[in-house]
Design a protein around this motif. Structure first.
Motif, PDB file in Angstrom:
ATOM      1  N   TRP A   1       0.879  -1.095  -0.200  1.00  0.00           N
ATOM      2  CA  TRP A   1       0.073   0.054  -0.237  1.00  0.00           C
ATOM      3  C   TRP A   1       0.912   1.451  -0.252  1.00  0.00           C
ATOM      4  CZ3 TRP A   1      -5.175  -0.673  -0.990  1.00  0.00           C
ATOM      5  CH2 TRP A   1      -5.625  -1.860  -0.433  1.00  0.00           C
ATOM      6  N   THR A   2       2.227   0.657   1.162  1.00  0.00           N
ATOM      7  CA  THR A   2       2.801   2.338   1.070  1.00  0.00           C
ATOM      8  C   THR A   2       3.764   2.567  -0.471  1.00  0.00           C
ATOM      9  OG1 THR A   2       2.865   2.535   3.510  1.00  0.00           O
ATOM     10  CG2 THR A   2       4.873   3.581   2.127  1.00  0.00           C
TER      11      THR A   2
ATOM     12  N   VAL B   1       3.292   5.425  -2.557  1.00  0.00           N
ATOM     13  CA  VAL B   1       4.422   7.011  -1.937  1.00  0.00           C
ATOM     14  C   VAL B   1       5.235   7.195  -2.865  1.00  0.00           C
ATOM     15  CG1 VAL B   1       5.939   7.700  -1.041  1.00  0.00           C
ATOM     16  CG2 VAL B   1       4.349   6.356   0.105  1.00  0.00           C
TER      17      VAL B   1
ATOM     18  N   SER C   1      -7.189   6.256  -2.649  1.00  0.00           N
ATOM     19  CA  SER C   1      -5.367   6.772  -2.486  1.00  0.00           C
ATOM     20  C   SER C   1      -5.410   8.013  -2.947  1.00  0.00           C
ATOM     21  CB  SER C   1      -4.770   5.246  -3.516  1.00  0.00           C
ATOM     22  OG  SER C   1      -5.421   5.471  -4.339  1.00  0.00           O
TER      23      SER C   1
ATOM     24  N   GLY D   1       6.805   5.322   4.824  1.00  0.00           N
ATOM     25  CA  GLY D   1       5.394   5.708   4.617  1.00  0.00           C
ATOM     26  C   GLY D   1       5.802   6.774   5.204  1.00  0.00           C
ATOM     27  N   THR D   2       4.473   7.569   5.353  1.00  0.00           N
ATOM     28  CA  THR D   2       4.161   9.124   5.265  1.00  0.00           C
ATOM     29  C   THR D   2       2.879   8.957   6.502  1.00  0.00           C
ATOM     30  OG1 THR D   2       2.785   8.685   3.671  1.00  0.00           O
ATOM     31  CG2 THR D   2       4.055  10.029   3.070  1.00  0.00           C
TER      32      THR D   2
ATOM     33  N   GLU E   1      -1.023   9.155   6.204  1.00  0.00           N
ATOM     34  CA  GLU E   1      -1.827   7.776   6.018  1.00  0.00           C
ATOM     35  C   GLU E   1      -2.698   7.908   7.330  1.00  0.00           C
ATOM     36  OE1 GLU E   1       0.938   4.350   5.918  1.00  0.00           O
ATOM     37  OE2 GLU E   1       1.671   5.499   4.375  1.00  0.00           O
TER      38      GLU E   1
ATOM     39  N   TYR F   1      -5.174   4.713   6.259  1.00  0.00           N
ATOM     40  CA  TYR F   1      -4.389   4.205   4.478  1.00  0.00           C
ATOM     41  C   TYR F   1      -4.047   3.402   5.407  1.00  0.00           C
ATOM     42  CZ  TYR F   1      -3.065   3.392  -0.350  1.00  0.00           C
ATOM     43  OH  TYR F   1      -2.991   2.994  -0.985  1.00  0.00           O
TER      44      TYR F   1
ATOM     45  N   GLY G   1      -1.042   1.940   5.240  1.00  0.00           N
ATOM     46  CA  GLY G   1       0.520   0.802   4.760  1.00  0.00           C
ATOM     47  C   GLY G   1       1.377   1.518   5.589  1.00  0.00           C
TER      48      GLY G   1
ATOM     49  N   GLY H   1       3.628   3.761   7.411  1.00  0.00           N
ATOM     50  CA  GLY H   1       3.197   5.097   7.903  1.00  0.00           C
ATOM     51  C   GLY H   1       2.423   5.157   9.499  1.00  0.00           C
ATOM     52  N   ARG H   2       1.575   4.321   9.254  1.00  0.00           N
ATOM     53  CA  ARG H   2      -0.069   4.104   9.541  1.00  0.00           C
ATOM     54  C   ARG H   2       0.921   2.780  11.309  1.00  0.00           C
ATOM     55  NH1 ARG H   2      -5.530   1.462   8.729  1.00  0.00           N
ATOM     56  NH2 ARG H   2      -4.288  -0.556   9.124  1.00  0.00           N
TER      57      ARG H   2
ATOM     58  N   THR I   1      13.893   1.239   6.902  1.00  0.00           N
ATOM     59  CA  THR I   1      13.696   2.841   6.422  1.00  0.00           C
ATOM     60  C   THR I   1      15.350   3.071   6.626  1.00  0.00           C
ATOM     61  OG1 THR I   1      11.491   3.459   7.300  1.00  0.00           O
ATOM     62  CG2 THR I   1      13.057   5.492   7.025  1.00  0.00           C
TER      63      THR I   1
END
Length: 329
Positions: A104-105, A109, A194, A266-267, A271, A276, A278, A280-281, A302
């Motif tokens: 998903w990420t 992204v 998305s 991720g963000t 997210e 979302y 991904g 980040g979450r 990361t």
């Protein structure tokens, strides 16, 4: 060859330092995840049973023994690809949890980063070539203004206007109740869910590329080889693309590689706003739940992604610009 071997040596040394820090940092954090889970199951005001805490620690596979023993066990687990069990999503392993969220990420992204890079480079190069024009002023001032806005604030505005008020797009999740699969209905759901997160990222992500490309290209336009190309009577298009833009693009290669490498982080804010599914979450949940195996694996992914991307950028830079190899020698 010396240039490439030197960069590879720096990569391996930094990777070892990252793995060691990734092992140490979670173990320096206060609190016991086993106690946290027992209190969550029994209630905050209940009496803590040490036997239950020990049983929970054993069930979660919490490390024991000396720090040195744990370190070597940690390295052995990494070589086997064993990242432990997630405390938040027990009994699922960390690899299973990340494996479900990573695509998903990556899908969100990576696509937005590539689009942002292309758009930013093109707009920045055009603004530099037409510097001091109305278009240059519009692009520069617009980018500077958007750069002051926070991505999570833009995400909240998009969510309120297009999600709750107009109802054009879903407000949370990656898809609805449909069964995942390679069919048009599921693909349409994924794209609709998305869209708002992607737009929130696309509004702010190109700004760095625009301003960076513009400033670097303006510096290159004052070089002697640009004046020589113009003196030869080359068309403006050739001078702009093959001489000025090509050389101004080199510093952006490293930045783009690092941006792609950081995708695995991720963000978190975007997210979280759109719920979302991904990475980040996941990182936000791991921090709040003291899920150390999941957190340190996400941190390792990361940092390793950034290191690998930086290595690729350094090697590519040495191929694209022979001056880098000569300076190293």
């Amino acid at each position: 060859m010396r240039y490439f071997l030197r960069k590879l040596g720096f990569f391996l040394g930094t990777l070892w330092a990252v793995v060691t820090l990734n092992f140490m940092i979670p173990r320096l954090q206060p609190g016991d995840p086993a106690e946290l889970m027992v209190r969550r199951l029994q209630g905050k005001d209940s009496q803590l049973d040490t036997a239950q805490v020990e049983a929970m620690r054993s069930m979660l596979g919490a490390p024991d023994g000396s720090l040195w023993t744990q370190y070597w066990a940690y390295l052995a687990d990494l070589l086997r690809g064993d990242f432990g069990v997630s405390y938040t999503y027990y009994p699922f392993s960390v690899a299973e949890v990340i494996g479900q969220a990573i695509w998903w990420t990556v899908g969100l992204v990576v696509v937005t980063q590539i689009i942002s890079f292309v758009v930013g480079i093109v707009l920045g190069a055009y603004a530099a070539w037409r510097r001091n024009s109305k278009l240059d002023t519009t692009i520069t001032l617009g980018s500077t203004f958007l750069g002051t806005l926070q991505p999570f604030w833009i995400a909240l505005v998009l969510l309120y206007v297009f999600g709750y008020t107009l109802g054009w797009f879903p407000t949370s999740g990656g898809y609805s109740a449909s069964t995942p699969g390679l069919n048009m209905f599921f693909i349409e759901e994924v794209l609709s869910h998305s869209t708002l997160p992607a737009v929130a990222l696309l509004i702010v992500t190109p700004i760095g590329w625009i301003l960076g490309m513009r400033n670097t290209m303006i510096m290159n336009l004052g070089e002697d080889y640009i004046r020589l190309a113009k003196a030869k009577g080359l068309p403006d298009r050739t001078v702009a693309l093959r001489y000025a833009a090509r050389n101004a693009l080199l510093p952006s290669v490293t930045g783009f590689a690092l941006a792609l490498g950081s995708v695995l982080g991720g963000t978190i804010l975007v997210e979280t706003v759109f719920d979302y599914p991904g990475l980040g979450r996941l990182m936000g949940e791991a921090v709040s739940n003291k899920d150390y195996p999941l957190l340190q694996t996400l941190m390792l992914l990361t940092t390793t992604g950034v290191l690998i991307a930086n290595l690729i950028a350094d090697l590519l830079y040495g191929v694209l610009d022979p001056r880098a190899r000569r300076a190293e020698g």
